[in-house]
Scaffold this active site. Structure first.
Site, PDB file in Angstrom:
ATOM      1  N   LYS A   1       0.845  -1.197   0.000  1.00 14.70           N
ATOM      2  CA  LYS A   1       0.000   0.000   0.000  1.00 14.70           C
ATOM      3  C   LYS A   1       0.886   1.254   0.000  1.00 14.70           C
ATOM      4  CE  LYS A   1      -0.357  -0.055   5.046  1.00 14.70           C
ATOM      5  NZ  LYS A   1      -1.248  -0.111   6.215  1.00 14.70           N
TER       6      LYS A   1
ATOM      7  N   TYR B   1      12.952  31.705   3.369  1.00 13.43           N
ATOM      8  CA  TYR B   1      11.720  32.423   3.684  1.00 13.43           C
ATOM      9  C   TYR B   1      11.658  32.832   5.150  1.00 13.43           C
ATOM     10  CZ  TYR B   1       9.624  31.080  -0.806  1.00 13.43           C
ATOM     11  OH  TYR B   1       9.337  30.923  -2.142  1.00 13.43           O
TER      12      TYR B   1
END
Length: 368
Positions: free
Chosen positions: A38, A264
Site C-alpha cells: 500500500k 523564507y
C-alpha cells in the site's frame, strides 16, 4: 553506483530480496506470506515492488484501497490482492479486477453482499476482520453469529480468511496485551469456523509479530515495513537492509556574511561567515518543514550538512562551511548508512511517515 545528477530515489531490489528471504526464514513451511504494498509500495513504487515480489513467489499482496489494487492488476500482478479498507462506491470495480475485500462492519458486509449478488458472483473470496484491541477497524467478538447468519443466507461469497491486527507487537513491555490479542483472535477463529462450517485461513502477525511471536504465525503473515528494510526496534532493524536511498545534488553554493539571512521569513540569520548549498528537493518532495532550522541533515562527501532556514517547496539549504564540495556534487538525504529512520528521528517522527511521503515526482531508479 553512478553519481546522481538530479533528485532521485534509488531502490535496491537485492536488499528487498534479502528482507523477503529473512522474514520468510522465520516461518514454518506451511505459512503463507502476504506482502503489503500500500501507499505506493511504502513510497518505493508499488507496481515495481510487487512485480519483483511476485517473481520471488510471495503468496499474497495487500493494499489499503481499491485504486491501489487496480494499479497492480494493470501492471500484471496475478497473485491474490487483499484490499484492507475498501469503500462501497468501489465494490463493482473491486470485483471487476478480482480484488478481495476486507469486510469489517455490518454496513460494509451487507453492501458487499448486495453488490456481489447483483454481479452474479458465486463464492467470491472475502476476508473478515475482527478487532482484538487496536480499535481501528473490525467486527467484535460477539458479532460472529450475526456474520455467520448473513453468510449462510448467500452463495455469492465465501470467506477466504479471518484476520486481526496487533497493536503493539514491537513493544515487549506490552507482551501481555499482545498475547491476549492473539488468544482472543484464536478464540474468535475457532468459534467462527465452527459456526460457518469450514475453516478459513487465519492471520494476525505484522512484521514485528513475525519476529516476536512465532506462535502466532498461523496460516499466513503480513509484512509491510520489514520488506522495505525497517523493523520497529534496533534489534528488529539489525538483520534488515533499507531498500531506498534518496539522493540529490548541489544546485548552487552561496557565501553568507554575518547578519545575512537564508530562506523564507529569514528563518536563519548568520552570526558569522558561512557557506550554504541549495539542493533541489523540498516539502513538495516529502522533506517536510519539520526538518528545517537545524533539525534535519544530509551527507555531502561523507560529512554532515545541517538544513538551515525553512524548508521550501522545491528546495532546502544546508550549511557546508566545513565541507569540501562543488556545485553538482551528489548529496545523500537518507540511505543505507544514514537511514530514513535516522533522518525521521531528527524531527521526532518515524520511517513509515518519511518514506511514504516521498513525492511521485521524484524519479525512481531500480537497482538489481
Amino acid at each position: 553506483m553512478p553519481k546522481a545528477q538530479e533528485t532521485l530515489l534509488e531502490i535496491d531490489l537485492n536488499a528487498l530480496k534479502h528482507n523477503f528471504d529473512h522474514l520468510k526464514s522465520k516461518l514454518q513451511s506451511g505459512t503463507q506470506f502476504l506482502a503489503v504494498v500500500k501507499a505506493y509500495g511504502y513510497g518505493s513504487d508499488a507496481c515495481e515492488i510487487a512485480k519483483y515480489l511476485q517473481d520471488l513467489n510471495t503468496d499474497y499482496f495487500a493494499v489499503a484501497y481499491t485504486k491501489e489494487g487496480v494499479a497492480l492488476r494493470e501492471s500484471g500482478i496475478t497473485k491474490p490482492i487483499l484490499v484492507l479498507h475498501p469503500q462501497p462506491v468501489n465494490f463493482k470495480t473491486l470485483i471487476a479486477n478480482c480484488l478481495e475485500p476486507s469486510l469489517y462492519n455490518s454496513k460494509i458486509l451487507n453492501e458487499f453482499l448486495t453488490v456481489a449478488s447483483g454481479e452474479k458472483q458465486k463464492e467470491y473470496p472475502v476476508h473478515i476482520k475482527f478487532n482484538t484491541g487496536l480499535n481501528r477497524l473490525g467486527f467484535w467478538e460477539n458479532d460472529v453469529d450475526y456474520i455467520a447468519s448473513k453468510l449462510k443466507a448467500t452463495k455469492s461469497v465465501k470467506v477466504k480468511s479471518i484476520f486481526s491486527h496487533l497493536a503493539a507487537s514491537e513493544d515487549l513491555n506490552e507482551k501481555e496485551f499482545t498475547k491476549n490479542q492473539i488468544k482472543t483472535f484464536k478464540t474468535i477463529a475457532s468459534r467462527f469456523s465452527e459456526t460457518i462450517g469450514y475453516k478459513p485461513m487465519l492471520h494476525i502477525c505484522n512484521t514485528s509479530g513475525i519476529l516476536n511471536y512465532p506462535e502466532a504465525h498461523l496460516d499466513m503473515v503480513r509484512s509491510g515495513i520489514g520488506l522495505y528494510g525497517f523493523g520497529n526496534s534496533k534489534k528488529e532493524n539489525k538483520p534488515l537492509k533499507p531498500i531506498a536511498t534518496l539522493k540529490t545534488i548541489i544546485s548552487q553554493i552561496h557565501r553568507i556574511e554575518k547578519g545575512e539571512s537564508v530562506g523564507y521569513n529569514r528563518g536563519f540569520k548568520s552570526v558569522g561567515f558561512l557557506k550554504t548549498a541549495t539542493l533541489p528537493i523540498g516539502h513538495a518532495d516529502g522533506i517536510g518543514r519539520q526538518y528545517g532550522n537545524g533539525k534535519g541533515y544530509v551527507l555531502i562527501n561523507g560529512k554532515t550538512a545541517p538544513i538551515i532556514g525553512n524548508v521550501c517547496m522545491d528546495m532546502i539549504m544546508v550549511n557546508i562551511t566545513d565541507i569540501d564540495c562543488e556545485e553538482g556534487d551528489e548529496v545523500i538525504v537518507f540511505g543505507k548508512d544514514k537511514t530514513a529512520e535516522d533522518f525521521a528521528n531528527t524531527a521526532n517522527t518515524i520511517s513509515y511517515e518519511l518514506i511514504t511521503s516521498i513525492s511521485q515526482r521524484v524519479k525512481r531508479v531500480f537497482i538489481k
